[in-house]
Design a protein around this motif. Structure first.
Motif, PDB file in Angstrom:
ATOM      1  N   ASP A  29     -11.154   0.188   3.368  1.00 43.24           N
ATOM      2  CA  ASP A  29     -10.418   1.316   3.942  1.00 43.24           C
ATOM      3  C   ASP A  29     -10.670   1.486   5.438  1.00 43.24           C
ATOM      4  N   GLU A  55       0.803  -1.222   0.000  1.00 47.70           N
ATOM      5  CA  GLU A  55       0.000   0.000   0.000  1.00 47.70           C
ATOM      6  C   GLU A  55       0.840   1.278   0.000  1.00 47.70           C
ATOM      7  N   TYR A 111      -1.547   5.925   6.654  1.00 43.66           N
ATOM      8  CA  TYR A 111      -1.816   4.500   6.472  1.00 43.66           C
ATOM      9  C   TYR A 111      -1.240   3.723   7.638  1.00 43.66           C
ATOM     10  N   ARG A 163       2.079   6.692  -0.689  1.00 38.92           N
ATOM     11  CA  ARG A 163       0.905   6.057  -0.076  1.00 38.92           C
ATOM     12  C   ARG A 163      -0.243   5.980  -1.067  1.00 38.92           C
ATOM     13  N   ARG A 174      -7.996   0.965   8.298  1.00 37.14           N
ATOM     14  CA  ARG A 174      -6.632   0.914   7.761  1.00 37.14           C
ATOM     15  C   ARG A 174      -5.985   2.292   7.678  1.00 37.14           C
ATOM     16  N   PHE A 175      -6.756   3.342   7.871  1.00 39.40           N
ATOM     17  CA  PHE A 175      -6.235   4.706   7.855  1.00 39.40           C
ATOM     18  C   PHE A 175      -6.586   5.378   9.177  1.00 39.40           C
TER      19      PHE A 175
END
Length: 510
Positions: A369, A301, A397, A359, A372-373
């Protein structure tokens, strides 16, 4: 922001070094001019048979000429490349094609074994290409499309906790700055010869291809067996740059392919994908006495690599961290990072969180998502992204990796979740568990990683009927890549629980 694309990196080298070797694979040798012409001809064939320019092109091919010509032909058209793998089960490749919604799939001889299953279940045009002449007829070519830097260069798939692979789209603007930086930082040049060791479904392949083609060097493609017989391949082909997953290196050592002084041509040896211990580095340094060793780290990622550590050369290698593993180094200068505790405040050790031009912008399925953020700023606790708002450049991230700083370098400590790595492949054990429970005899499944002499091994603990291990392994091989199939299966009547009523993974033995 850079305006170049991956194809432009190759095209610039083709213009500057037309007569230099660009690719050696399965007995074929192509110069930059010849490889560019082949890519142009295959691009013309693709547009002719598809009736236009496909948006996304799958590459279902092995270590053959069509693989590399097809990859470049897709990029030449401004399309997105979606690597697939003929060694994966057909069901897995179908999942990848469906996830990325590919329009056309390039097949070599190895990939054609999946033709019937793909044709029956997916809309993509299937284009078989010859091993000796992947461009085929006609001999016409098409001019390169100037793709936007914001366009998606490739889509890779990581293991997903939901039981399905998770698509990771990487844009040209994410990855080209890394390639440019690596060429400059590591001194790649036209006289170098790089071995392409990993499969295209592994993100390091992008590094191997385009660091090489971005500087006019030669890409030499070994057979799978050659990778674990490193010394003879390196020596016979005068390889100067080599990427190694540590556990694969251990196999090479066991078959006698790491004798001291056996790889004198190597000048750069790069490790990545797994923990590296001092003994492994020392053995490689002895085998490649003229090489400088580096340990690199990075999730798909964040465009392949985000930290690096120079380890040194034979006789002067840097020592390991306090946990016995070699440090993963410093974060690339063009990225931002922060280490955060479980409660969202800066801490060392802590979870490594990153943002910057490498990123990615979020998963193909935005549902991935969530979690994950995060957003974080000095003086405030981090806020985990719930998926109810778009991901912006301000979001960090979450790598899921715990690290700490020692002597100015980061040292990898482990995961903050149930994800594991096996031979460089990042695996969500939930995906294997979900696949196991599709077997009619399995009620519940818990998969854990156990350390072994050749790296981590997956062990599956299952409740339900006592199904033979061979049957379960065969069942999984029809759904998952071989690296995701556990090496052991343990039948359990019940699973041990922790104080919170959840399965106590640490208490599972075997």
């Amino acid at each position: 922001m850079t305006t170049r694309t991956l194809y432009q990196l190759f095209a610039d080298s083709a213009a500057a070094h037309p007569d230099r070797t660009a690719l050696e694979v399965q007995g074929s040798r192509l110069t930059y001019a010849e490889l560019e012409e082949s890519a142009g001809r295959l691009a013309a064939r693709i547009t002719e048979e598809y009736g236009g320019v496909p948006a996304r092109v799958g590459i279902l091919a092995g270590r053959s000429l069509p693989t590399y010509v097809g990859y470049l032909a897709a990029l030449r058209l401004g399309a997105t490349v979606v690597p697939m793998n003929p060694t994966f089960p057909a069901a897995r490749n179908l999942e990848l094609a469906t996830s990325a919604d590919v329009d056309l799939i390039v097949l070599d001889r190895a990939g054609t074994k999946h033709r019937d299953q793909l044709a029956a279940a997916h809309r993509a045009l299937l284009l078989s290409v010859a091993e000796h002449d992947p461009a085929g007829q006609p001999a016409a070519t098409v001019a390169p499309t100037v793709a936007p830097a914001d366009g998606i260069a490739y889509i890779l798939h990581t293991s997903g906790s939901t039981g399905r692979p998770r698509g990771v789209p990487i844009r040209h603007r994410n990855v080209v700055p890394l390639i440019d930086w690596m060429i400059k930082e590591y001194g790649f040049g036209p006289d170098d010869r790089t071995s392409q060791n990993v499969e295209l479904t592994f993100d390091v392949a992008v590094y191997e291809l385009f660091v090489t083609w971005g500087c006019g060097a030669a890409l030499v493609v070994p057979r799978v067996d050659d990778v674990v017989r490193a010394s003879s391949f390196v020596r016979d082909n005068e390889i100067t740059h080599w990427f190694c997953v540590p556990s694969v290196g251990d196999i090479a050592a066991r078959v006698g392919a790491l004798a001291p002084g056996s790889m004198p041509s190597l000048r750069l040896l790069v490790f990545g994908g797994e923990r590296l211990i001092a003994a492994q580095a020392e053995q490689w340094a002895a085998a490649a006495p003229h090489a400088e060793l580096h340990n690199l780290y990075g999730p798909t990622e964040v465009s392949i690599i985000c930290t690096g550590q120079r380890l040194g050369e034979r006789g002067e290698l840097r020592g390991p961290g306090t946990n016995g593993t070699m440090p993963i180094g410093q974060v690339m200068p063009h990225l931002e990072y922060v280490l955060l505790s479980e409660d969202g405040h800066p801490a060392d050790p802590g979870e490594l969180c990153l943002r910057g031009n490498q990123r990615f912008d979020g998963y193909l399925d935005p549902a991935g998502d969530a979690g994950r953020f995060l957003t974080w700023e000095e003086g405030r606790a981090a806020r985990i992204h719930t998926g109810d708002e778009p991901v912006t450049d301000l979001h960090w991230y979450r790598t899921g990796d715990r690290v700490r700083t020692e002597d100015g370098s980061l040292v990898f400590l482990g995961r903050v979740d149930d994800q594991v790595k096996v031979r460089g492949h990042r695996i969500e054990v939930g995906e294997i568990e979900a696949a196991l429970t599709r077997h009619p005899g399995i009620r519940e499944a818990v998969v854990v990683a156990r350390a072994g002499e050749l790296g981590d091994t997956l062990v599956a603990h299952c409740t339900g009927s006592e199904v033979p291990a061979a049957e379960l392994a065969s069942f999984l091989r029809e759904q998952l890549p071989v690296y995701m199939v556990p090496g052991r299966f343990v039948h359990q009547e019940t699973f041990p629980l922790n104080a919170n009523g959840k399965v106590d993974r640490k208490a599972l033995t075997g």
